[in-house]
Write an enzyme that holds these catalytic residues in place. Structure first.
Site, PDB file in Angstrom:
ATOM      1  N   TYR A 119      23.918  -6.400 -30.778  1.00 14.85           N
ATOM      2  CA  TYR A 119      22.744  -6.138 -31.629  1.00 14.85           C
ATOM      3  C   TYR A 119      22.080  -4.851 -31.160  1.00 14.85           C
ATOM      4  O   TYR A 119      21.891  -4.644 -29.959  1.00 14.85           O
ATOM      5  CB  TYR A 119      21.743  -7.296 -31.503  1.00 14.85           C
ATOM      6  CG  TYR A 119      20.459  -7.061 -32.262  1.00 14.85           C
ATOM      7  CD1 TYR A 119      20.277  -7.571 -33.545  1.00 14.85           C
ATOM      8  CD2 TYR A 119      19.422  -6.316 -31.698  1.00 14.85           C
ATOM      9  CE1 TYR A 119      19.104  -7.339 -34.248  1.00 14.85           C
ATOM     10  CE2 TYR A 119      18.242  -6.085 -32.396  1.00 14.85           C
ATOM     11  CZ  TYR A 119      18.092  -6.599 -33.663  1.00 14.85           C
ATOM     12  OH  TYR A 119      16.938  -6.378 -34.365  1.00 14.85           O
ATOM     13  N   GLU A 207      18.294  -1.599 -38.334  1.00 14.72           N
ATOM     14  CA  GLU A 207      18.873  -2.720 -37.588  1.00 14.72           C
ATOM     15  C   GLU A 207      20.375  -2.821 -37.831  1.00 14.72           C
ATOM     16  O   GLU A 207      20.818  -2.867 -38.983  1.00 14.72           O
ATOM     17  CB  GLU A 207      18.192  -4.028 -38.021  1.00 14.72           C
ATOM     18  CG  GLU A 207      18.634  -5.225 -37.206  1.00 14.72           C
ATOM     19  CD  GLU A 207      17.961  -6.508 -37.671  1.00 14.72           C
ATOM     20  OE1 GLU A 207      18.120  -6.877 -38.859  1.00 14.72           O
ATOM     21  OE2 GLU A 207      17.276  -7.141 -36.865  1.00 14.72           O
TER      22      GLU A 207
END
Ligand code: ADP
Ligand code: MG
Length: 398
Positions: A119, A207
């Site tokens: 991530y 993101e």
């Protein structure tokens, strides 16, 4: 403003960010030709909606076979089958709410052989006034849950705008992800590219979840979500062109046409207020007395009768609204103008729910007189407390 994953990837590609090859699909008949543009044999059919959690999402109209909003297809035939099952259907994910979102666009991507999922995100950190990186080895899942259960698995740092991104930031990312050798080098390059894209395009949030290591040792951004600072869009017409109005709240689009600051919320009391601070206070006090606001609405300091009418129309078009609270402080704006606007709006659109009006400030006596003389079923209130209690009571009675 948000954009779709495939658009976000195209933006990132301009900065050299590694993404997979893919083709957007807007109609069912394009499925075969899209598959022909990719090498195969693995394809991924991805629903394009402005909400995450698509992979674990479910279509409302269920059929036999795979169910999610992101599906792995093993042949062009299967691509065609999935496109037929997904396009135009309603996908429900943890982020769409129970009503789901209609999938009007798909993205067909080459399938990657995933060794690891990470991530990485960038956002504007208001407390440090800097761009912050959030990095975790726990990719492909809900980052809020990771933050809650295993906060030690999340590494964050911010970048000094005076220096911009430096090699040590890249090493920090590589270290956080446990990468060395060539992969650490790739992580360094990616860190700089993401930061450059973020700043150049005035992003508010970027993101990548997941960022993967492929079986053949490459870092690839497999998902991408970008929000842009809406106040900067005037200098990025190419970004503004990516806006998909079908993903936005129709009431918010209408409000923006009339220069009204309106945000749709989930409650039952529609609010019409002037000034953002007073609008926030009004929402707070509605909650204090046990109800929920249906919207934030700031009609602005210099609202005209026409603007008040438009605002009223937008509020009453929301089927969730069970009562309306008008709370105006007449400073620049005069209370009699507001009163006339409210009356004109009620006459125009009708009134089927209780309406409480609280006016204060310039020409307040005249404003109250106009409302009282109108013969309309308006509940007058004297102060904020009184107004909130009256509208909550009226809504609870219905
Ligand atoms: P969402 O976050 O909305 O669920 P993602 O794009 O992250 O959507 O896809 C969900 C999961 O599907 C990813 O975590 C990844 O495991 C898998 N996936 C997505 N794209 C690909 C791809 N091109 N190749 C292989 N797997 C993929
Ligand atoms: Mg994702």
């Amino acid at each position: 403003m948000n954009i779709h994953e495939y658009q976000a990837k195209a933006v990132l590609k301009e900065f050299g960010v590694p993404i997979s090859r893919g083709v957007p699909i807007l109609e069912k008949s394009a499925a075969r030709s899209a598959a022909a543009e990719l090498p195969g044999p693995l394809f991924v059919v991805k629903s394009q909606i402005h909400a995450g959690g698509r992979g674990k999402g479910r279509f409302k109209e269920t059929e036999a076979g795979p169910q999610g909003g992101v599906r792995l297809a093993k042949s062009p035939e299967e691509v065609e089958l999935f496109v037929g099952q997904m396009l135009g259907r309603t996908l429900v994910t943890v982020q769409t709410g129970p009503s789901g979102k209609q999938v009007n666009r798909l993205y067909l991507e080459e399938g990657s052989d995933i060794a690891k999922e990470f991530y990485i995100s960038l956002l504007v950190d208001r407390s440090t006034s800097r761009v912050s990186f959030v990095v975790s080895t726990e990719g492909g899942m809900d980052i809020e849950e990771v933050a809650h259960k295993t906060p030690d698995k999340i590494v964050t740092f911010s970048v000094d705008p005076a220096t911009g991104v430096l090699p040590h930031h890249g090493r920090r990312v590589a270290q956080a992800l446990g990468l060395d050798g060539d992969l650490a080098k790739q992580a360094g390059k990616l860190t700089a590219q993401l930061y450059e894209a973020f700043v150049a395009k005035d992003m508010a949030m970027l993101e990548i979840n997941p960022l993967i290591v492929s079986a053949d040792g490459r870092l690839i951004c497999l998902d991408a979500k970008i929000s842009f600072d809406s106040n900067s869009l005037f200098r990025h017409p190419e970004i503004f062109a990516l806006r998909d109005e079908s993903e936005e709240d129709a009431k918010e689009i209408e409000a923006s046409k009339h220069d009204l600051s309106y945000i749709s919320l989930d409650g039952e009391i529609g609010c019409m207020v002037n000034g953002a601070g007073l609008a926030m206070a009004t929402m707070d006090i509605i909650k204090l007395y046990g109800a929920q606001p249906a919207n934030f609405l700031d009609v602005g300091g210099g609202a005209t009768k026409e603007k008040v009418t438009e605002a009223f129309k937008i509020i009453t078009s929301d089927p969730q609204v069970k009562g309306i609270l008008v709370n105006i402080f007449g400073g620049i704006m005069k209370c009699d103008v507001i009163a006339e606007g409210v009356i004109a709006a009620v006459k125009d659109v009708g009134l089927t729910v209780p309406l409480v009006v609280r006016l204060e400030g310039t020409n307040v006596a005249l404003g109250k007189k106009i409302i009282a003389a109108s013969g309309l079923n308006v509940i007058p209130a004297d102060d904020l407390d009184d107004a909130a209690q009256k509208i909550v009571a009226a809504v609870k009675k219905v």
